[in-house]
Design an enzyme around this catalytic site. Structure first.
Site, short mmCIF file in Angstrom:
data_model
loop_
_atom_site.label_atom_id
_atom_site.label_comp_id
_atom_site.label_asym_id
_atom_site.label_seq_id
_atom_site.Cartn_x
_atom_site.Cartn_y
_atom_site.Cartn_z
N GLY A 139 0.79 -1.22 0.00
CA GLY A 139 0.00 0.00 0.00
C GLY A 139 0.83 1.27 0.00
N SER A 140 2.04 1.24 -0.56
CA SER A 140 2.85 2.45 -0.52
C SER A 140 2.27 3.56 -1.40
CB SER A 140 4.32 2.17 -0.90
OG SER A 140 4.43 1.81 -2.25
N ASN A 141 1.63 3.19 -2.50
CA ASN A 141 0.97 4.21 -3.33
C ASN A 141 -0.19 4.85 -2.57
OD1 ASN A 141 1.99 4.51 -6.21
ND2 ASN A 141 2.02 2.29 -5.94
N LYS A 198 -7.18 -8.82 -6.34
CA LYS A 198 -8.44 -9.51 -6.64
C LYS A 198 -9.21 -8.76 -7.71
CE LYS A 198 -7.98 -12.61 -3.48
NZ LYS A 198 -7.78 -14.00 -3.82
N HIS A 234 -0.10 0.24 -12.91
CA HIS A 234 0.65 -0.95 -13.32
C HIS A 234 2.08 -0.51 -13.69
CE1 HIS A 234 1.14 -5.04 -14.81
NE2 HIS A 234 1.84 -4.51 -15.80
N ASP A 252 -5.75 -5.56 -16.22
CA ASP A 252 -4.86 -4.63 -16.93
C ASP A 252 -5.31 -4.27 -18.34
OD1 ASP A 252 -3.25 -4.79 -14.68
OD2 ASP A 252 -1.96 -6.35 -15.53
N GLU A 294 5.99 5.98 -9.23
CA GLU A 294 4.54 5.73 -9.17
C GLU A 294 3.89 6.63 -8.14
OE1 GLU A 294 3.15 1.71 -8.64
OE2 GLU A 294 4.64 0.92 -10.01
C1 GRF Z 1 2.89 -1.22 -7.71
O1 GRF Z 1 4.12 -1.42 -8.34
C2 GRF Z 1 1.77 -1.19 -8.72
O2 GRF Z 1 2.16 -0.70 -9.97
C3 GRF Z 1 1.41 -2.66 -8.83
O3 GRF Z 1 1.58 -3.18 -7.54
C4 GRF Z 1 2.52 -2.40 -6.81
C5 GRF Z 1 1.82 -1.99 -5.56
O4 GRF Z 1 2.68 -1.31 -4.71
N1 GRF Z 1 0.08 -2.82 -9.36
P1 GRF Z 1 2.12 -0.69 -3.35
O5 GRF Z 1 1.25 -1.76 -2.69
O6 GRF Z 1 1.34 0.54 -3.68
O7 GRF Z 1 3.34 -0.42 -2.53
#
Ligand code: GRF
Length: 203
Positions: free
Chosen positions: A14-16, A93, A111, A152, A181
């Site tokens: 969940g870093s994003n 999922k 992605h 995707d 990202e």
């Molecule tokens: C990211 O690289 C995203 O592109 C892919 O899964 C990874 C998730 O990273 N779909 P995080 O969980 O947000 O750290």
């Protein structure tokens, strides 16, 4: 679509999602993180949600045995928190038909490649970057796309290109892309919230 009310879905790190929540908190992004949902009760993103006191839910086959019940529960939670944009990152999922229909053109995923290259059900984590390196491509990148029933394959919302460096390994590439990202997801959400990017005009 008014102020963005975000439903954030992730399965592991969940870093994003953390980068997006932080951008909301420091007003870089004019949006509200309304709810965090994971299919993994031990995920980092649920721990983060608890620490940040953001409403959070674990929805999985453990909490709802039937796919249709999970779908209904997902939609109910998103609606209860008045979510108008669903944001996925590393959510492993598929979403169900009720949620997909209700939030048509309102579900984003990120992605770590330039789709349609290196996408699909088995393309996640390091595998993506290994395949990119094996292909001999000189550029890779990030894709943010709308989510539909296929992995995707929804319409592309935004892409960001990055060069592949001569000595790149899959881990080095993965790390460099993930850092980008965080910035690119926030920038893209800013463009949506400011009306510079219109999700309804993509398909
Ligand atoms: C990211 O690289 C995203 O592109 C892919 O899964 C990874 C998730 O990273 N779909 P995080 O969980 O947000 O750290």
């Amino acid at each position: 679509m008014g102020k963005l009310q975000l439903g954030l879905l992730s399965s592991h790190t969940g870093s994003n999602i953390q980068a997006i929540v932080q951008a909301c908190q420091n007003s870089t992004l004019d949006a509200a993180p309304r709810v965090i949902i994971s299919n993994n009760s031990g995920s980092n993103d649920l721990a983060y949600a608890r620490a940040e006191q953001i409403p959070h839910y674990h929805l999985s086959s453990q909490t709802h045995a039937q796919a249709v019940e999970r779908d209904r529960a997902m939609l109910q939670v998103l609606q209860h928190h008045e979510v108008n944009l669903v944001v996925l990152s590393g959510y492993m999922k598929n979403l169900g038909p009720l949620t997909l229909a209700h939030y048509r053109n309102r579900i984003l995923n990120i992605h770590p490649s330039l789709l349609p290259r290196f996408g699909g059900q088995s393309m996640y984590g390091k595998r993506v970057h290994e395949a990119v390196l094996a292909s001999g491509d000189t550029r890779t990148g990030i894709t943010i796309h709308l989510v539909d029933a296929e992995y995707d394959q929804g319409p592309i919302v935004a892409q960001h290109e990055l060069p592949i460096l001569p000595n790149d390994t899959a881990s080095a590439l993965a790390q460099r892309i993930l850092e980008q990202e965080h910035l690119f997801y926030v920038e893209t959400l800013c463009a949506i919230s400011q009306g510079r990017l219109k999700l309804d005009q993509l398909n």
